[in-house]
Scaffold this active site. Structure first.
Site, PDB file in Angstrom:
ATOM      1  N   GLY A  11       0.984  -1.183   0.123  1.00 20.94           N
ATOM      2  CA  GLY A  11      -0.031  -0.121  -0.161  1.00 20.94           C
ATOM      3  C   GLY A  11       0.964   1.346  -0.065  1.00 20.94           C
ATOM      4  O   GLY A  11       0.376   2.426   0.573  1.00 20.94           O
ATOM      5  N   ASN A  13       1.578   2.901  -2.484  1.00 20.85           N
ATOM      6  CA  ASN A  13       0.947   3.988  -3.473  1.00 20.85           C
ATOM      7  C   ASN A  13      -0.310   4.645  -2.962  1.00 20.85           C
ATOM      8  O   ASN A  13      -0.484   5.742  -3.112  1.00 20.85           O
ATOM      9  CB  ASN A  13       0.570   3.409  -4.810  1.00 20.85           C
ATOM     10  CG  ASN A  13       1.889   3.147  -5.700  1.00 20.85           C
ATOM     11  OD1 ASN A  13       2.117   4.202  -6.389  1.00 20.85           O
ATOM     12  ND2 ASN A  13       2.489   2.147  -5.736  1.00 20.85           N
ATOM     13  N   LYS A  64     -15.097 -16.563  -7.878  1.00 17.57           N
ATOM     14  CA  LYS A  64     -14.771 -15.522  -8.709  1.00 17.57           C
ATOM     15  C   LYS A  64     -16.255 -14.643  -8.589  1.00 17.57           C
ATOM     16  O   LYS A  64     -15.968 -13.343  -8.656  1.00 17.57           O
ATOM     17  CB  LYS A  64     -13.960 -15.785  -9.886  1.00 17.57           C
ATOM     18  CG  LYS A  64     -12.629 -15.801  -9.593  1.00 17.57           C
ATOM     19  CD  LYS A  64     -12.079 -15.965 -10.961  1.00 17.57           C
ATOM     20  CE  LYS A  64     -10.355 -16.599 -10.948  1.00 17.57           C
ATOM     21  NZ  LYS A  64     -10.021 -17.031 -12.210  1.00 17.57           N
ATOM     22  N   MET A  89      -3.859  -7.364  -7.288  1.00 15.13           N
ATOM     23  CA  MET A  89      -3.221  -8.512  -7.824  1.00 15.13           C
ATOM     24  C   MET A  89      -4.311  -9.497  -8.342  1.00 15.13           C
ATOM     25  O   MET A  89      -3.997 -10.614  -8.660  1.00 15.13           O
ATOM     26  CB  MET A  89      -2.351  -9.296  -6.855  1.00 15.13           C
ATOM     27  CG  MET A  89      -1.122  -8.537  -6.125  1.00 15.13           C
ATOM     28  SD  MET A  89      -0.349  -7.605  -7.261  1.00 15.13           S
ATOM     29  CE  MET A  89       1.049  -8.625  -7.558  1.00 15.13           C
ATOM     30  N   ILE A  92      -9.594  -7.540 -13.121  1.00 21.40           N
ATOM     31  CA  ILE A  92     -10.994  -7.108 -12.924  1.00 21.40           C
ATOM     32  C   ILE A  92     -12.039  -7.725 -13.930  1.00 21.40           C
ATOM     33  O   ILE A  92     -11.734  -8.250 -15.168  1.00 21.40           O
ATOM     34  CB  ILE A  92     -10.829  -5.601 -13.398  1.00 21.40           C
ATOM     35  CG1 ILE A  92      -9.988  -4.845 -12.276  1.00 21.40           C
ATOM     36  CG2 ILE A  92     -12.230  -5.122 -13.059  1.00 21.40           C
ATOM     37  CD1 ILE A  92     -10.453  -4.555 -10.925  1.00 21.40           C
ATOM     38  N   HIS A 108       1.670   0.645 -13.397  1.00 19.08           N
ATOM     39  CA  HIS A 108       2.236  -0.756 -13.571  1.00 19.08           C
ATOM     40  C   HIS A 108       3.695  -0.248 -13.601  1.00 19.08           C
ATOM     41  O   HIS A 108       4.182   0.755 -14.357  1.00 19.08           O
ATOM     42  CB  HIS A 108       1.894  -1.236 -14.994  1.00 19.08           C
ATOM     43  CG  HIS A 108       2.638  -2.318 -15.179  1.00 19.08           C
ATOM     44  ND1 HIS A 108       2.444  -3.704 -14.649  1.00 19.08           N
ATOM     45  CD2 HIS A 108       3.565  -2.953 -15.724  1.00 19.08           C
ATOM     46  CE1 HIS A 108       3.473  -4.550 -15.113  1.00 19.08           C
ATOM     47  NE2 HIS A 108       4.183  -4.032 -15.928  1.00 19.08           N
TER      48      HIS A 108
HETATM   49  C1  GRF Z   1       3.452  -1.028  -7.505  1.00 17.34           C
HETATM   50  O1  GRF Z   1       4.954  -1.365  -7.876  1.00 17.34           O
HETATM   51  C2  GRF Z   1       2.554  -0.877  -8.626  1.00 17.34           C
HETATM   52  O2  GRF Z   1       3.145  -0.405  -9.828  1.00 17.34           O
HETATM   53  C3  GRF Z   1       2.454  -2.507  -8.831  1.00 17.34           C
HETATM   54  O3  GRF Z   1       2.111  -2.891  -7.533  1.00 17.34           O
HETATM   55  C4  GRF Z   1       3.036  -2.309  -6.777  1.00 17.34           C
HETATM   56  C5  GRF Z   1       2.266  -2.053  -5.633  1.00 17.34           C
HETATM   57  O4  GRF Z   1       2.968  -1.373  -4.492  1.00 17.34           O
HETATM   58  N1  GRF Z   1       0.958  -2.634  -9.605  1.00 17.34           N
HETATM   59  P1  GRF Z   1       2.252  -0.677  -3.059  1.00 17.34           P
HETATM   60  O5  GRF Z   1       1.395  -2.116  -2.454  1.00 17.34           O
HETATM   61  O6  GRF Z   1       1.353   0.242  -3.595  1.00 17.34           O
HETATM   62  O7  GRF Z   1       3.661  -0.420  -2.139  1.00 17.34           O
END
Ligand code: GRF
Length: 188
Positions: A11, A13, A64, A89, A92, A108
């Site tokens: 998390g 981000n 699912k 992960m 969708i 990404h």
């Molecule tokens: C990031 O590198 C993002 O680009 C990818 O998954 C990672 C998530 O990292 N889709 P975080 O959970 O936000 O630390």
């Protein structure tokens, strides 16, 4: 405008987005964090920031389709307009995509269409490319496909290791994602 962050893990981000949001940088309300992993650290981060957070698994929902239906019901009940994927992960499903046309965004850690999939950073490093980066894009039914909104390059130097590259990529992500959301949501 209300948006939800969907995440499965650390998390970082989400942390960058909520920090920018609290500074008033991002229009709209970060109304919900959802995780498909009840133990994900992102849920603790959400709690620390007093953002409503919830979690259930595919197994708990019995498959699912039922999982997607439950998620869609939750998002509707919370009146969510946009989905912001941040290390979510799962693919969708078509019903969610239909319910949020051009309203699901993903980040990404490579310059798409190069190095899609789960290991974008390691795959680019192993390949030996000299430039990789970060992509923010709308989500369609594919894996890391969909119209690109923004990209930022990251160079791989002779002294870089996988660890230093990961660090560089994450630093770029934490600036790029809030900046893209700021612009995208300002237009709404
Ligand atoms: C990031 O590198 C993002 O680009 C990818 O998954 C990672 C998530 O990292 N889709 P975080 O959970 O936000 O630390």
């Amino acid at each position: 405008m209300r948006y939800a962050v969907l995440a499965s893990g650390n998390g970082s981000n989400f942390e960058a987005i909520i920090t920018a949001s609290k500074r008033g940088q991002i229009p709209g309300t970060l109304a919900l964090v959802f995780s498909d992993q009840p133990e994900a650290f992102v849920l603790q981060r959400a709690q620390a920031h007093q953002v409503p957070a919830t979690s259930f698994t595919v197994k708990e929902k019995g498959g699912k389709q039922a999982y997607e239906a439950a998620l869609l019901a939750l998002l509707k009940a919370e009146k969510i307009d946009y989905l912001v994927l941040a290390g979510y992960m799962r693919i969708i499903g078509p019903e969610l995509i239909a319910a949020f046309p051009s309203r699901i965004i993903n980040i990404h850690p490579s310059l798409l269409p190069a190095f899609p999939g789960l290991h974008g950073i390691a795959d680019a490093f192993k390949y030996g490319v000299k430039v990789t980066g970060v992509t923010v894009h709308f989500v369609d039914q594919g894996v890391d496909t969909g119209p690109i909104i923004a990209q930022q390059a990251v160079t791989i130097g002779k002294l870089d290791t996988l660890d230093t590259l990961e660090e560089k990529i994450h630093q770029v992500e934490h600036r790029l994602y809030p900046a893209v959301l700021q612009q995208l949501f300002a237009e709404k």
